[in-house]
Design a protein around this motif. Structure first.
Motif, PDB file in Angstrom:
ATOM      1  N   ILE A 141      -0.743  -4.552  32.176  1.00 34.41           N
ATOM      2  CA  ILE A 141       0.371  -5.471  32.987  1.00 34.41           C
ATOM      3  C   ILE A 141       1.624  -5.710  31.382  1.00 34.41           C
ATOM      4  O   ILE A 141       2.184  -5.971  32.573  1.00 34.41           O
ATOM      5  N   GLY A 142       1.907  -5.398  30.827  1.00 29.89           N
ATOM      6  CA  GLY A 142       2.309  -6.404  30.072  1.00 29.89           C
ATOM      7  C   GLY A 142       2.618  -7.893  29.205  1.00 29.89           C
ATOM      8  O   GLY A 142       3.813  -7.823  29.022  1.00 29.89           O
ATOM      9  N   ALA A 143       1.917  -8.071  29.473  1.00 32.15           N
ATOM     10  CA  ALA A 143       1.450  -9.152  29.012  1.00 32.15           C
ATOM     11  C   ALA A 143       0.572  -9.525  27.741  1.00 32.15           C
ATOM     12  O   ALA A 143       0.552  -8.804  27.040  1.00 32.15           O
ATOM     13  N   LYS A 144       1.956 -10.563  26.968  1.00 30.65           N
ATOM     14  CA  LYS A 144       1.359 -10.693  25.764  1.00 30.65           C
ATOM     15  C   LYS A 144      -0.399 -11.356  25.391  1.00 30.65           C
ATOM     16  O   LYS A 144      -0.907 -12.241  26.441  1.00 30.65           O
ATOM     17  N   ASP A 145      -0.536 -11.596  24.361  1.00 32.17           N
ATOM     18  CA  ASP A 145      -2.354 -11.879  24.230  1.00 32.17           C
ATOM     19  C   ASP A 145      -2.410 -13.171  25.047  1.00 32.17           C
ATOM     20  O   ASP A 145      -3.586 -13.061  25.766  1.00 32.17           O
ATOM     21  N   ASN A 146      -1.746 -14.128  24.465  1.00 28.94           N
ATOM     22  CA  ASN A 146      -2.548 -15.547  25.083  1.00 28.94           C
ATOM     23  C   ASN A 146      -1.738 -16.165  25.892  1.00 28.94           C
ATOM     24  O   ASN A 146      -1.468 -17.037  27.031  1.00 28.94           O
ATOM     25  N   SER A 147      -0.716 -15.200  26.858  1.00 28.12           N
ATOM     26  CA  SER A 147      -0.325 -15.584  28.105  1.00 28.12           C
ATOM     27  C   SER A 147      -0.797 -15.153  29.582  1.00 28.12           C
ATOM     28  O   SER A 147      -1.504 -14.348  29.209  1.00 28.12           O
ATOM     29  N   THR A 148      -0.844 -15.711  30.794  1.00 32.23           N
ATOM     30  CA  THR A 148      -0.946 -15.382  31.765  1.00 32.23           C
ATOM     31  C   THR A 148       0.070 -14.862  32.256  1.00 32.23           C
ATOM     32  O   THR A 148       1.093 -15.224  33.213  1.00 32.23           O
ATOM     33  N   PRO A 149      -0.234 -13.573  33.337  1.00 35.75           N
ATOM     34  CA  PRO A 149       0.808 -13.029  33.505  1.00 35.75           C
ATOM     35  C   PRO A 149       0.844 -13.537  35.589  1.00 35.75           C
ATOM     36  O   PRO A 149       0.575 -13.531  35.904  1.00 35.75           O
TER      37      PRO A 149
END
Length: 151
Positions: A141-149
């Motif tokens: 989904i292209g999210a960073k490791d610690n972020s919530t999409p």
């Protein structure tokens, strides 16, 4: 008379131990399901949620993704499977991606539940697989490791 008492005591003891072993075995082999909820925006339409679930399910069931997960958590070794290809097949059968709900500080919100099915005795391994799958979900989904999409 004492012989009969001793015999009945031994029989009752064996029945008690046998029943305990059977109950323990039954509890270990009950179905288990471990997943990680991926929260969605509550305003996301129902058909968009279904599309996201289908796309994620398709991407996560690719043999290359499943092979990475199986290798990282040593799925074949821990389940006693003969090869990583067998582990990929088994993991593909157990994997699920479904629409659900997640409890948050603001209440229940819609989510996508990503996880695996198994038995109670495999609970720790199922948790490791679910957490490892989230690494691939974030990549997909292209999210960073610690972020919530935010869908």
């Amino acid at each position: 008379m004492q012989r009969w008492i001793a015999l009945v005591t031994v029989v009752l003891l064996l029945l008690g131990v046998g029943g305990g072993v059977l109950y323990w075995n039954h509890r270990q082999n009950r179905p288990d399901k471990v997943w990680v909820p991926l929260p969605l925006n509550p305003e996301t339409p129902e058909d968009a949620r279904g599309t996201i679930v289908k796309q994620l399910g398709t991407e996560l069931r690719k043999p290359s993704v499943l092979l990475g997960v199986a290798t990282d958590v040593q799925f074949a070794t821990k389940l006693g499977l003969p090869s990583n290809e067998a582990a990929v097949d088994e993991l593909g059968k157990r994997l699920f991606v479904e629409i659900g709900t997640a409890d948050t500080a603001v209440g229940k919100i819609p989510s996508i539940n990503i996880g695996v099915n198994g038995k109670s005795k495999e609970h720790e391994l199922l948790g490791q697989v679910s957490i490892r799958l989230m690494k691939d979900v974030r990549r997909i989904i292209g999210a960073k490791d610690n972020s919530t999409p935010k869908f």
